[in-house]
Design a protein around this motif. Structure first.
Motif, mmCIF file in Angstrom:
data_model
loop_
_atom_site.group_PDB
_atom_site.id
_atom_site.type_symbol
_atom_site.label_atom_id
_atom_site.label_comp_id
_atom_site.label_asym_id
_atom_site.label_seq_id
_atom_site.Cartn_x
_atom_site.Cartn_y
_atom_site.Cartn_z
ATOM 1 N N TYR A 290 0.812 -1.216 0.000
ATOM 2 C CA TYR A 290 0.000 0.000 0.000
ATOM 3 C C TYR A 290 0.847 1.269 0.000
ATOM 4 O O TYR A 290 0.439 2.294 -0.549
ATOM 5 C CB TYR A 290 -0.945 -0.002 1.205
ATOM 6 C CG TYR A 290 -1.889 -1.174 1.206
ATOM 7 C CD1 TYR A 290 -3.012 -1.188 0.388
ATOM 8 C CD2 TYR A 290 -1.642 -2.293 2.008
ATOM 9 C CE1 TYR A 290 -3.874 -2.279 0.374
ATOM 10 C CE2 TYR A 290 -2.494 -3.382 2.002
ATOM 11 C CZ TYR A 290 -3.608 -3.372 1.179
ATOM 12 O OH TYR A 290 -4.453 -4.456 1.161
ATOM 13 N N TYR B 130 -5.511 -7.967 12.520
ATOM 14 C CA TYR B 130 -5.911 -7.654 11.146
ATOM 15 C C TYR B 130 -7.262 -8.296 10.841
ATOM 16 O O TYR B 130 -7.576 -9.378 11.336
ATOM 17 C CB TYR B 130 -4.857 -8.157 10.150
ATOM 18 C CG TYR B 130 -4.471 -9.609 10.317
ATOM 19 C CD1 TYR B 130 -5.173 -10.630 9.678
ATOM 20 C CD2 TYR B 130 -3.383 -9.969 11.119
ATOM 21 C CE1 TYR B 130 -4.815 -11.961 9.830
ATOM 22 C CE2 TYR B 130 -3.019 -11.300 11.287
ATOM 23 C CZ TYR B 130 -3.740 -12.286 10.640
ATOM 24 O OH TYR B 130 -3.392 -13.610 10.801
ATOM 25 N N ASN C 228 -10.161 -9.702 5.637
ATOM 26 C CA ASN C 228 -9.839 -9.332 4.251
ATOM 27 C C ASN C 228 -8.386 -8.906 4.071
ATOM 28 O O ASN C 228 -7.949 -8.628 2.958
ATOM 29 C CB ASN C 228 -10.781 -8.229 3.759
ATOM 30 C CG ASN C 228 -10.604 -6.920 4.513
ATOM 31 O OD1 ASN C 228 -10.023 -6.892 5.601
ATOM 32 N ND2 ASN C 228 -11.116 -5.843 3.950
ATOM 33 N N LYS C 229 -7.640 -8.839 5.174
ATOM 34 C CA LYS C 229 -6.206 -8.539 5.084
ATOM 35 C C LYS C 229 -5.363 -9.747 5.492
ATOM 36 O O LYS C 229 -4.150 -9.627 5.679
ATOM 37 C CB LYS C 229 -5.866 -7.335 5.964
ATOM 38 C CG LYS C 229 -6.482 -6.025 5.471
ATOM 39 C CD LYS C 229 -5.932 -5.625 4.116
ATOM 40 C CE LYS C 229 -6.443 -4.266 3.662
ATOM 41 N NZ LYS C 229 -7.881 -4.265 3.339
ATOM 42 N N ILE D 25 -3.804 -12.076 4.058
ATOM 43 C CA ILE D 25 -3.320 -12.446 2.725
ATOM 44 C C ILE D 25 -2.433 -13.686 2.768
ATOM 45 O O ILE D 25 -2.517 -14.562 1.904
ATOM 46 C CB ILE D 25 -2.549 -11.267 2.094
ATOM 47 C CG1 ILE D 25 -3.429 -10.015 2.061
ATOM 48 C CG2 ILE D 25 -2.046 -11.637 0.708
ATOM 49 C CD1 ILE D 25 -4.718 -10.179 1.305
ATOM 50 N N ASN E 248 0.955 -10.742 8.039
ATOM 51 C CA ASN E 248 -0.356 -10.113 7.848
ATOM 52 C C ASN E 248 -0.493 -8.853 8.701
ATOM 53 O O ASN E 248 -1.120 -7.878 8.288
ATOM 54 C CB ASN E 248 -1.477 -11.098 8.197
ATOM 55 C CG ASN E 248 -1.685 -12.158 7.124
ATOM 56 O OD1 ASN E 248 -1.396 -11.937 5.954
ATOM 57 N ND2 ASN E 248 -2.177 -13.319 7.523
ATOM 58 N N TYR F 106 -1.177 -5.163 7.268
ATOM 59 C CA TYR F 106 -2.301 -4.334 7.717
ATOM 60 C C TYR F 106 -1.805 -2.989 8.242
ATOM 61 O O TYR F 106 -2.431 -1.947 7.990
ATOM 62 C CB TYR F 106 -3.104 -5.058 8.797
ATOM 63 C CG TYR F 106 -4.306 -4.266 9.255
ATOM 64 C CD1 TYR F 106 -5.352 -3.988 8.386
ATOM 65 C CD2 TYR F 106 -4.385 -3.768 10.559
ATOM 66 C CE1 TYR F 106 -6.453 -3.244 8.794
ATOM 67 C CE2 TYR F 106 -5.480 -3.030 10.974
ATOM 68 C CZ TYR F 106 -6.510 -2.771 10.087
ATOM 69 O OH TYR F 106 -7.595 -2.023 10.496
ATOM 70 N N TYR G 46 -1.306 -0.864 5.388
ATOM 71 C CA TYR G 46 -2.590 -0.345 4.902
ATOM 72 C C TYR G 46 -3.042 0.852 5.738
ATOM 73 O O TYR G 46 -3.478 1.884 5.195
ATOM 74 C CB TYR G 46 -3.643 -1.448 4.951
ATOM 75 C CG TYR G 46 -5.050 -0.957 4.693
ATOM 76 C CD1 TYR G 46 -5.461 -0.593 3.412
ATOM 77 C CD2 TYR G 46 -5.959 -0.848 5.739
ATOM 78 C CE1 TYR G 46 -6.751 -0.130 3.178
ATOM 79 C CE2 TYR G 46 -7.250 -0.391 5.514
ATOM 80 C CZ TYR G 46 -7.637 -0.030 4.235
ATOM 81 O OH TYR G 46 -8.911 0.432 4.016
#
Length: 560
Positions: free
Chosen positions: A267, A397, A400-401, A403, A427, A431, A434
């Motif tokens: 991000y 997190y 949806n994060k 990953i 993760n 996050y 993000y």
């Protein structure tokens, strides 16, 4: 038969009771010590079998001697029951995570709030404490102790037991002193693993320093602090807005911007952030690192008691009329924000951001527009993230994060594979990336009103199972770089760069230096970049100053 019953059930002599306790601590409770010794011996070419055999005997003799000092009528049972339960908890943390209970760790534990403490609870930890501590403690409670009918006999038995212990220690030392000295000297951290001596010593020291030592008088520093004329003038037209983000438990090695093989910073990658490649933390626990980075002290001379009783970076900035706000999502500011406005995220709520005990860090951006507008002139907001705080990484997190899979959705991470632990941890880094990107997006939206910038730095790193060590808090001199190397990232809007005369290209080059930067730089760098002058400021520790004078000189030459 009656004589046998009397022998069995007439009560256990104090000397026997003490010896059996010492034996239990030696054989069971001190499993972390034997785990550490196995690791040490595996690295040696040769180890004397006799030396290895004497180690449990040495511990037994020492503990029997020490326990005898506390084995007295009326106090023995309550003392050893409490000691046993606490020691079982210490044993769990030491064996499973490699935690050492020195002074800093005790301070960190005592200052931990209930929400953070609950993250360490799991079925495994509860069973460990139950089986090693609670059940044996119940047996002690039920155990009949033989009444003392003859004080002289009681004292004599105690002294004989202690004397035998000293003789055993002396005999072992006479034969294997060089072996003990060599292992101890080369692995001095071992004394911090022994239970219960180290954690009792550290606890007594903490209690003494905190509650039984005359508090230092509060000291104001930076009384001459003021903003530059240019900064004050700018505050009336287009004020500076600085967001300082204090991360939690993020280690530099897992940042893609620092060369990590995984895409953990997707991000911010396109936001022209500068990532400093080699930054060292002041400590390995929040209770040390956060106060240290805001204090006008370096790691070598940092004293928490002194830091708590004198002005820090935020106080000096506020004195210079840089408006301050601290937003908290990590359970406490460690007394750093005691003199400024502070907002704590309500972690007891249950909604899309919080689960009743912890909140995602995006909660810090709630009402951020109002928070900014409520400040005056040039302003700085410090956001304290929960970041990558373990062992419940999975709670940091949203789904949806998540990953990197499979992750580790449990508190007892020692029962997950290292792959799962690293996935969960990565993760959390993703996050956090993000969250930072969303903060920068907000700052970009405010570029017409403010000269905006963001500085992100973590308090300390984290071990993820390397060499059998997890979490953080290992005494600094023994700590691996996973716990001491932290990310430092900077973003500046074009107008901020121009107003502050910062050569961004120069700063990118400076960020690649190694062995240069640490938490020691934060106090001076933030004062410098916010144009606050004071006798406390040291330009040589300001990471931005090296790229401001050069830029200003070049601009002056160009204008001429």
């Amino acid at each position: 038969m009656n004589m046998i019953k009397q022998k069995l059930f007439g009560g256990m002599p104090y000397a026997t009771f003490t010896f059996l306790l010492a034996l239990y601590f030696t054989a069971i409770v001190n499993l972390p010590v034997y785990k550490a010794l196995i690791g040490i011996f595996s690295q040696l070419e040769t180890v004397k079998l006799g030396f290895v055999i004497t180690i449990p005997l040495f511990f037994l003799a020492c503990l029997n001697f020490l326990f005898s000092l506390f084995s007295w009528p009326k106090i023995s049972k309550p003392f050893f029951i409490i000691l046993l339960i606490l020691s079982s908890m210490v044993s769990y943390a030491g064996f499973n995570y490699g935690v050492m209970f020195d002074y800093g760790m005790i301070a960190n534990i005592i200052e931990t709030d209930s929400s953070e403490a609950s993250s360490y609870l799991s079925l495994y930890s509860a069973m460990w404490t139950l089986l090693m501590g609670v059940i044996p403690a119940l047996l002690i409670y039920k155990l009949p102790i033989k009444p003392i009918t003859n004080p002289i006999t009681f004292i004599t038995a105690k002294l004989v037991s202690m004397l035998i212990s000293l003789v055993v220690v002396g005999l072992i030392a006479a034969v294997y002193y060089q072996d003990y000295a060599s292992v101890g000297r080369n692995n001095s951290y071992l004394k911090k693993v022994i239970i219960p001596t180290q954690f009792i010593y550290s606890t007594i020291k903490y209690v003494k320093n905190t509650y039984f030592t005359t508090p230092q008088p509060y000291k104001q520093i930076g009384l001459d602090a003021k903003q530059s004329d240019a900064a004050l003038a700018q505050a009336h037209t287009k004020p500076t807005l600085m967001i300082m983000v204090v991360g939690e438990t993020a280690r530099a090695q897992n940042y893609e911007l620092n060369g990590y093989h995984r895409n953990t910073t997707p991000y911010t990658r396109e936001l022209d952030m500068i990532s400093f490649q080699d930054v060292t933390a002041c400590g390995t626990a929040t209770a040390v690192s956060v106060p240290c980075m805001f204090a006008n002290m370096n790691r070598d001379n940092f004293e928490r008691s002194q830091a708590d009783n004198q002005d820090n970076l935020l106080d000096i900035m506020q004195r210079a009329n840089v408006s301050q706000l601290w937003k908290e999502n990590d359970g406490g500011d460690k007394s750093v924000a005691k003199n400024i406005t502070k907002i704590e995220i309500d972690r007891s709520r249950k909604d899309e951001m919080c689960n009743g005990s912890t909140c995602y860090d995006m909660a810090l951006l709630e009402n951020i527009d109002k928070d900014i507008a409520d400040l005056n002139g040039n302003r700085m907001i410090t956001l304290h993230l929960i970041g990558s705080h373990g062992p419940t990484y999975y709670q940091r997190y949203p789904s949806n994060k998540a990953i990197f899979q499979p992750d580790c959705p449990r508190a007892d991470i020692e029962n997950c594979s290292q792959e799962q632990i690293i996935n969960s941890y990565d993760n959390t880094i993703l996050y956090t990336d993000y969250v930072i990107s969303q903060m920068i997006e907000k700052l970009q939206q405010l570029n017409e009103q403010y000269n905006t910038a963001l500085v992100y730095i973590s308090d300390h790193g984290e071990s993820l199972g390397e060499n059998g060590t997890y979490l953080h808090g290992i005494p600094y001199r023994f700590a691996p770089e996973y716990q001491t190397k932290v990310p430092l990232m900077v973003w500046m809007s074009p107008s901020f760069q121009q107003t502050k005369n910062i050569d961004y290209t120069c700063l990118k080059q400076a960020a690649s230096k190694t062995g240069t930067y640490s938490h020691d730089n934060i106090f001076h760098s933030m004062l410098g970049v916010m144009d606050v002058s004071t006798e406390e400021y040291q330009a040589e520790l300001d990471i931005f100053s090296q790229c401001r004078d050069k830029f200003a000189t070049e601009v002056a030459k160009y204008n001429n």
